[in-house]
Scaffold this motif. Structure first.
Motif, PDB file in Angstrom:
ATOM      1  N   ARG A  39      17.265  35.173  48.685  1.00 38.68           N
ATOM      2  CA  ARG A  39      16.304  36.204  49.073  1.00 38.68           C
ATOM      3  C   ARG A  39      16.939  37.583  48.898  1.00 38.68           C
ATOM      4  N   GLU A  40      16.195  38.497  48.309  1.00 37.79           N
ATOM      5  CA  GLU A  40      16.684  39.852  48.037  1.00 37.79           C
ATOM      6  C   GLU A  40      17.147  40.546  49.326  1.00 37.79           C
ATOM      7  N   ASP A  92      28.124  37.549  50.765  1.00 41.40           N
ATOM      8  CA  ASP A  92      27.288  38.471  49.996  1.00 41.40           C
ATOM      9  C   ASP A  92      27.304  39.865  50.610  1.00 41.40           C
ATOM     10  N   ARG A  93      27.281  39.942  51.924  1.00 41.17           N
ATOM     11  CA  ARG A  93      27.317  41.239  52.616  1.00 41.17           C
ATOM     12  C   ARG A  93      28.633  41.955  52.321  1.00 41.17           C
ATOM     13  N   ARG A 143      16.295  38.371  38.075  1.00 36.84           N
ATOM     14  CA  ARG A 143      15.887  37.534  39.209  1.00 36.84           C
ATOM     15  C   ARG A 143      14.392  37.666  39.454  1.00 36.84           C
ATOM     16  N   PHE A 144      13.917  38.903  39.380  1.00 40.91           N
ATOM     17  CA  PHE A 144      12.489  39.140  39.573  1.00 40.91           C
ATOM     18  C   PHE A 144      11.677  38.404  38.514  1.00 40.91           C
TER      19      PHE A 144
END
Length: 149
Positions: A15-16, A97-98, A128-129
């Protein structure tokens, strides 16, 4: 783990907005070595730009974090863990990821390299989109065009 649970976990990671509000883990084990990840990230971020002497250390840390991210996702993708273990792995991946986002956001002093990195990140988001958009069209059975039912 049920297929829908696996899908739920993988969607959460991809999720973005997954890292919004997520914390960088205090410590993380990467390749058998305990690393004070939060301390490292904040130490580097305090400087606003990465000094030449630290650039290799930061790049090595980012490579190791990316490798660890892949290793933690693999058991979920291969459906080798139960849902509870998968949730723990997902939480770790989101923390990684953070940390990666924080490290990627640093200025290196090299304006051209920074511009290239930003462009690469933009391309990645765009791809990704597109994949998501195309995947939704395929799953709904629509192939584009009108009529034909």
């Amino acid at each position: 783990m049920q297929p829908y649970e696996q899908k739920q976990l993988l969607e959460r990671v991809n999720r973005e907005t997954a890292t919004i509000g997520a914390d960088i883990p205090d410590e993380i084990e990467i390749q058998g070595e305990q690393i004070n990840l939060r301390e490292f990230v904040f130490e580097i971020k305090r400087r606003d730009t990465v000094p030449d002497g630290e650039r290799e250390r930061v790049e090595r840390a980012k490579r190791n974090l990316r490798r660890e991210r892949i290793e933690r996702l693999e058991p979920i993708e291969e459906n080798e863990v139960d849902f509870a273990t998968g949730e723990e792995l997902v939480a770790g991946v989101i923390g990684i990821d953070r940390a990666l986002e924080a490290l990627e956001g640093l200025r290196s002093g090299d304006v051209e390299a920074e511009a290239e990195r930003q462009e690469a990140m933009d391309r990645k988001r765009w791809m990704r989109f597109l994949k998501k958009a195309l995947g939704q069209d395929e799953s709904s059975g629509r192939r584009g065009g009108r009529g034909g039912r």
